[in-house]
Structures are given as structure tokens and as C-alpha cells.
Design a protein around this motif. Structure first.
Motif, mmCIF file in Angstrom:
data_model
loop_
_atom_site.group_PDB
_atom_site.id
_atom_site.type_symbol
_atom_site.label_atom_id
_atom_site.label_comp_id
_atom_site.label_asym_id
_atom_site.label_seq_id
_atom_site.Cartn_x
_atom_site.Cartn_y
_atom_site.Cartn_z
ATOM 1 N N ILE A 41 -39.858 -57.347 52.266
ATOM 2 C CA ILE A 41 -40.494 -58.655 52.449
ATOM 3 C C ILE A 41 -41.413 -58.958 51.262
ATOM 4 O O ILE A 41 -41.449 -60.087 50.754
ATOM 5 C CB ILE A 41 -41.305 -58.696 53.764
ATOM 6 N N ALA A 42 -42.156 -57.944 50.807
ATOM 7 C CA ALA A 42 -43.062 -58.117 49.669
ATOM 8 C C ALA A 42 -42.282 -58.481 48.405
ATOM 9 O O ALA A 42 -42.710 -59.340 47.626
ATOM 10 C CB ALA A 42 -43.862 -56.834 49.439
ATOM 11 N N GLU A 59 -43.406 -68.629 57.223
ATOM 12 C CA GLU A 59 -42.414 -68.865 58.279
ATOM 13 C C GLU A 59 -41.026 -69.069 57.687
ATOM 14 O O GLU A 59 -40.034 -68.505 58.161
ATOM 15 C CB GLU A 59 -42.821 -70.105 59.088
ATOM 16 N N THR A 60 -40.953 -69.871 56.616
ATOM 17 C CA THR A 60 -39.672 -70.123 55.941
ATOM 18 C C THR A 60 -39.142 -68.841 55.320
ATOM 19 O O THR A 60 -37.938 -68.554 55.394
ATOM 20 C CB THR A 60 -39.850 -71.194 54.843
ATOM 21 N N ASN A 64 -35.570 -66.768 55.988
ATOM 22 C CA ASN A 64 -34.612 -66.607 54.897
ATOM 23 C C ASN A 64 -34.383 -65.167 54.467
ATOM 24 O O ASN A 64 -33.658 -64.919 53.498
ATOM 25 C CB ASN A 64 -35.075 -67.413 53.675
ATOM 26 N N THR A 65 -35.004 -64.214 55.146
ATOM 27 C CA THR A 65 -34.825 -62.812 54.756
ATOM 28 C C THR A 65 -34.006 -62.061 55.795
ATOM 29 O O THR A 65 -34.291 -62.094 56.985
ATOM 30 C CB THR A 65 -36.186 -62.093 54.588
ATOM 31 N N LEU A 76 -31.675 -56.378 50.772
ATOM 32 C CA LEU A 76 -32.390 -57.624 51.022
ATOM 33 C C LEU A 76 -31.433 -58.767 50.747
ATOM 34 O O LEU A 76 -30.988 -58.960 49.609
ATOM 35 C CB LEU A 76 -33.622 -57.722 50.107
ATOM 36 N N ASN A 77 -31.077 -59.472 51.804
ATOM 37 C CA ASN A 77 -30.107 -60.570 51.692
ATOM 38 C C ASN A 77 -28.841 -60.135 50.954
ATOM 39 O O ASN A 77 -28.320 -60.832 50.084
ATOM 40 C CB ASN A 77 -30.744 -61.771 51.001
ATOM 41 N N GLY A 78 -28.355 -58.949 51.328
ATOM 42 C CA GLY A 78 -27.092 -58.454 50.786
ATOM 43 C C GLY A 78 -27.181 -57.696 49.484
ATOM 44 O O GLY A 78 -26.191 -57.108 49.030
ATOM 45 N N LYS A 79 -28.347 -57.663 48.841
ATOM 46 C CA LYS A 79 -28.497 -56.980 47.557
ATOM 47 C C LYS A 79 -29.232 -55.661 47.727
ATOM 48 O O LYS A 79 -30.252 -55.591 48.413
ATOM 49 C CB LYS A 79 -29.257 -57.869 46.569
#
Length: 220
Positions: A41-42, A59-60, A64-65, A76-79
Motif C-alpha cells: 500500500i505504501a 479511499e480511492t 484501486n489496489t 501489487l495490481n498484478g506486478k
């Protein structure tokens, strides 16, 4: 055992992840690196210049994560960001990110969901106090700031990341302060946790002590 929870809490660099991985392998537990989840997240916040004071932006960001953990790899998001989340720049921001209520709520829910119905060992700051207050075996692992700085510096050197001892020590002390004084789920020892000071102990010695607590609980 259908479900057995071991929690390992403690400050940055105390050896939580290293010890937890060994215990997981020894007992066939699932290992969940909660610190890596906050680091992902960071990293997202850094890469997207998220204002940590902006609740709508937070919040957004959380919407999106997508976090995935496959073995020892973190996505993270597939990476695959396994190496990127361990850099000093992420270490510098992970405590403020972890202190955000919305972030903690999302990740605590995720940690509980992943652990449901399994024998799991988790490490973090609030695992034994907030995430699993009814955990079967709770460990509070500590070490002196100086010893933890040496360990973290060695990790960076092994990965080819440039850093110096004084900067790492300062960062460790700052993280300790933020983690222990934050409003949301501060770092603290659970009343029923076993405290272990690993400053002068080898990894094998720490594993042996924790194993005794686990064996006693499962009746070995």
C-alpha cells in the motif's frame, strides 16, 4: 489442527519475518507477512503521489489496489514488487501509511479472511492485540535499536541497496515512535504474549524458544 494461530509482534528489524518463515516451514503452517501488505500500500501511495491527509484519495487508493501473495512473492495490481517494497524509500513511509485507519481496517479484514480455517503464523505490530486477540500462541519479539539497525543494514547490503548505519538507526527509532504512539492499533505487547529479546540470540535459539511454546499448546 483445523485452525491454529501464532502471532508474532514486535518493532521493525526484530527478526519477526525471518523467524515466522522458519516456524511456518517447521510446522507446516501458512505464513502471512502482514508487513509486506502494508508495504505494498505504501509503494502504491509513493508511486501515485497520494496525499496521506486526503481521506478521499485514501479511499480511492484502497479501491484501486489489489494485493496478492504467492509463496514468497508479493504482487501489487498484478506486478511483482517483492524487491521494491523492501527499499529504504518504502520503509520511510510505511509507518505513516500503516497508521491510517482506513488502511488498517481493509488489511485486517483481509488478514482474517486469508487465515480462516488454517493453521497460520502472522507477524506484524498488532496481530496479537487487534487482528487475532484470541490467538493460540502469542510472541512479542524485541531487540535493541542498534542491533536491529545492523540487521536491516545487512539486508540492504545483500540486496545491493545503498544505505548507511546512522540513517538506518534513525529510521528504526522514528518507526518505533510512530508505531508505538499512533492512534490506530499501536505497537504494544499483548497481555498474554511471551516476550523474547533476540538482541544476543541466534535465529536457531529464538526458533527453539517459540517452538517450545507451540509444542506446549498443541500437546506435543
Amino acid at each position: 489442527m483445523k485452525e491454529f494461530i501464532v502471532t508474532v509482534d514486535g518493532p521493525a528489524g526484530s527478526g519477526k519475518s525471518t523467524i515466522a518463515k522458519i516456524i511456518a516451514k517447521k510446522y507446516g503452517f501458512t505464513y502471512l507477512d502482514t508487513g509486506a501488505m502494508y508495504r505494498m500500500i505504501a509503494l502504491y501511495a509513493l508511486k501515485n503521489s497520494i496525499d496521506l491527509q486526503d481521506s478521499k484519495a485514501i479511499e480511492t487508493m484502497l479501491k484501486n489496489t489489489k494485493l496478492d501473495i504467492v509463496g514468497n512473492q508479493f504482487f501489487l495490481n498484478g506486478k511483482d514488487v517483492s524487491d521494491e517494497i523492501r527499499t529504504p524509500r518504502v520503509s520511510a513511509i510505511v509507518s505513516p501509511v500503516s497508521a491510517i485507519k482506513e488502511v488498517r481496517v481493509k488489511l485486517v479484514d483481509l488478514q482474517r479472511e486469508i487465515s480462516k480455517g488454517k493453521s497460520v503464523i502472522l507477524d506484524g505490530r498488532d496481530i496479537g492485540t487487534v487482528v487475532f486477540p484470541n490467538g493460540d500462541v502469542k510472541i512479542y519479539l524485541v531487540a535493541s535499536p542498534e542491533e536491529r539497525a545492523k540487521r536491516r543494514l545487512k539486508e540492504y547490503e545483500e540486496k545491493g541497496v545503498e544505505a548507511d548505519y546512522e540513517s538506518v538507526l534513525t529510521s528504526i527509532k522514528e518507526r518505533d515512535f510512530i508505531d508505538s504512539t499512533r492512534k490506530e492499533s499501536p505497537l504494544k505487547k499483548a497481555e498474554d504474549a511471551h516476550e523474547i529479546d533476540s538482541s544476543t540470540m541466534s535465529i536457531d535459539e529464538v526458533v527453539e524458544v517459540i517452538s517450545k511454546y507451540i509444542d506446549e499448546k498443541i500437546g506435543v
